[in-house]
Design a protein around this motif. Structure first.
Motif, short mmCIF file in Angstrom:
data_model
loop_
_atom_site.label_atom_id
_atom_site.label_comp_id
_atom_site.label_asym_id
_atom_site.label_seq_id
_atom_site.Cartn_x
_atom_site.Cartn_y
_atom_site.Cartn_z
N THR A 23 1.42 -16.29 -3.89
CA THR A 23 0.08 -16.38 -3.31
C THR A 23 -0.37 -14.99 -2.90
O THR A 23 0.44 -14.14 -2.54
CB THR A 23 0.02 -17.30 -2.07
OG1 THR A 23 0.92 -16.80 -1.08
CG2 THR A 23 0.36 -18.74 -2.40
N ALA A 24 -1.68 -14.78 -2.98
CA ALA A 24 -2.23 -13.47 -2.62
C ALA A 24 -2.09 -13.22 -1.12
O ALA A 24 -2.19 -14.14 -0.32
CB ALA A 24 -3.70 -13.40 -3.02
N GLY A 25 -1.86 -11.99 -0.78
CA GLY A 25 -1.76 -11.60 0.61
C GLY A 25 -2.84 -10.59 0.96
O GLY A 25 -3.38 -9.90 0.09
N ILE A 26 -3.16 -10.53 2.23
CA ILE A 26 -4.14 -9.55 2.72
C ILE A 26 -3.36 -8.34 3.20
O ILE A 26 -2.43 -8.48 4.00
CB ILE A 26 -4.99 -10.15 3.85
CG1 ILE A 26 -5.79 -11.34 3.31
CG2 ILE A 26 -5.90 -9.10 4.45
CD1 ILE A 26 -6.52 -12.13 4.38
N PRO A 27 -3.71 -7.16 2.71
CA PRO A 27 -3.02 -5.96 3.19
C PRO A 27 -3.11 -5.87 4.71
O PRO A 27 -4.17 -6.14 5.29
CB PRO A 27 -3.78 -4.81 2.53
CG PRO A 27 -4.43 -5.42 1.33
CD PRO A 27 -4.75 -6.83 1.74
N PRO A 28 -2.01 -5.53 5.37
CA PRO A 28 -2.00 -5.54 6.84
C PRO A 28 -2.94 -4.51 7.46
O PRO A 28 -3.19 -3.45 6.88
CB PRO A 28 -0.54 -5.23 7.20
CG PRO A 28 0.06 -4.64 5.98
CD PRO A 28 -0.73 -5.12 4.81
N GLU A 29 -3.44 -4.88 8.61
CA GLU A 29 -4.28 -3.98 9.41
C GLU A 29 -3.35 -3.00 10.11
O GLU A 29 -2.37 -3.39 10.73
CB GLU A 29 -5.06 -4.80 10.45
CG GLU A 29 -6.02 -4.01 11.29
CD GLU A 29 -7.33 -3.75 10.56
OE1 GLU A 29 -7.76 -2.58 10.55
OE2 GLU A 29 -7.93 -4.69 10.05
N ILE A 35 -4.72 2.44 1.52
CA ILE A 35 -5.67 2.35 0.39
C ILE A 35 -5.91 0.89 0.06
O ILE A 35 -7.05 0.48 -0.17
CB ILE A 35 -5.11 3.11 -0.84
CG1 ILE A 35 -4.90 4.56 -0.50
CG2 ILE A 35 -5.97 2.86 -2.07
CD1 ILE A 35 -5.87 5.55 -0.98
N ALA A 36 -4.84 0.09 0.03
CA ALA A 36 -4.98 -1.33 -0.29
C ALA A 36 -5.92 -2.03 0.69
O ALA A 36 -6.77 -2.83 0.30
CB ALA A 36 -3.62 -2.02 -0.30
N THR A 59 -12.39 5.13 -1.35
CA THR A 59 -11.14 4.87 -0.63
C THR A 59 -10.10 5.98 -0.75
O THR A 59 -9.14 5.99 0.02
CB THR A 59 -10.50 3.54 -1.12
OG1 THR A 59 -10.27 3.62 -2.53
CG2 THR A 59 -11.39 2.36 -0.80
N THR A 60 -10.28 6.92 -1.69
CA THR A 60 -9.24 7.94 -1.85
C THR A 60 -9.72 9.38 -1.73
O THR A 60 -8.93 10.24 -1.37
CB THR A 60 -8.52 7.79 -3.20
OG1 THR A 60 -9.47 7.91 -4.25
CG2 THR A 60 -7.80 6.48 -3.31
N SER A 82 -3.68 -0.52 -8.83
CA SER A 82 -4.01 -0.79 -7.43
C SER A 82 -2.95 -1.68 -6.77
O SER A 82 -2.52 -2.67 -7.34
CB SER A 82 -5.36 -1.49 -7.33
OG SER A 82 -5.58 -1.97 -6.01
N PRO A 83 -2.58 -1.34 -5.54
CA PRO A 83 -1.64 -2.21 -4.82
C PRO A 83 -2.22 -3.60 -4.57
O PRO A 83 -1.47 -4.56 -4.43
CB PRO A 83 -1.38 -1.46 -3.51
CG PRO A 83 -2.41 -0.40 -3.41
CD PRO A 83 -2.92 -0.14 -4.79
N LEU A 84 -3.54 -3.73 -4.55
CA LEU A 84 -4.14 -5.06 -4.38
C LEU A 84 -3.70 -6.00 -5.50
O LEU A 84 -3.45 -7.18 -5.26
CB LEU A 84 -5.68 -4.98 -4.42
CG LEU A 84 -6.42 -4.76 -3.13
CD1 LEU A 84 -7.91 -4.80 -3.37
CD2 LEU A 84 -6.02 -5.76 -2.07
N VAL A 85 -3.60 -5.47 -6.70
CA VAL A 85 -3.21 -6.28 -7.85
C VAL A 85 -1.69 -6.34 -7.94
O VAL A 85 -1.10 -7.42 -8.06
CB VAL A 85 -3.80 -5.70 -9.15
CG1 VAL A 85 -3.43 -6.55 -10.34
CG2 VAL A 85 -5.32 -5.58 -9.04
#
Length: 129
Positions: A23-29, A35-36, A59-60, A82-85
């Motif tokens: 499952t997809a996760g949200i990059p931590p705050e 960058i993610a 973002t970079t 991308s770390p998102l993917v």
């Protein structure tokens, strides 16, 4: 000066085939945003408003005072890296205007894009083993 682009049109970037996540996760705050996390916040709040070039530059490089021309004079990694993917399980859809949106891997939209033969399909870069 040659300018490179990371934009895609009518394309879907899928998570890596060897991804262990389900499952997809949200990059931590964090205090210092990753960058993610920056990419996630831009794309989740503005679907189909930005191109890949705009997201990557914002973002970079923008905060470092680097001009767009300077940033894109060298080839930049596209959203396949991308770390998102790769790490967080988000698929990326690019529409016919090169604008992008993200979809969690477990969503109906992700599955619909994955099956859509009218789109170009690209695998994300593989996870390191």
């Amino acid at each position: 000066m040659k300018v490179h682009t990371t934009n895609y049109r009518d394309t879907f970037i899928e998570i890596p085939q060897n991804s262990p996540i389900t499952t997809a996760g949200i990059p931590p705050e964090r205090k210092q945003k990753t960058i993610a996390r920056k990419q996630y916040e831009l794309l989740i709040n503005q679907p189909y408003q930005l191109t890949s070039d705009e997201v990557l530059y914002t973002t970079t490089a923008f905060h470092k005072g680097i001009s767009k021309e300077e940033f894109f004079s060298k080839g930049q990694p596209c959203f396949r890296a991308s770390p998102l993917v790769k790490q967080y399980g988000w698929g990326v859809h690019f529409n016919h205007e090169e604008k992008m949106a993200i979809y969690p891997m477990e969503s109906e939209e992700y599955q619909r894009f994955k099956q859509d033969s009218s789109l170009k399909h690209i695998q994300s870069m593989r996870q390191k083993r």
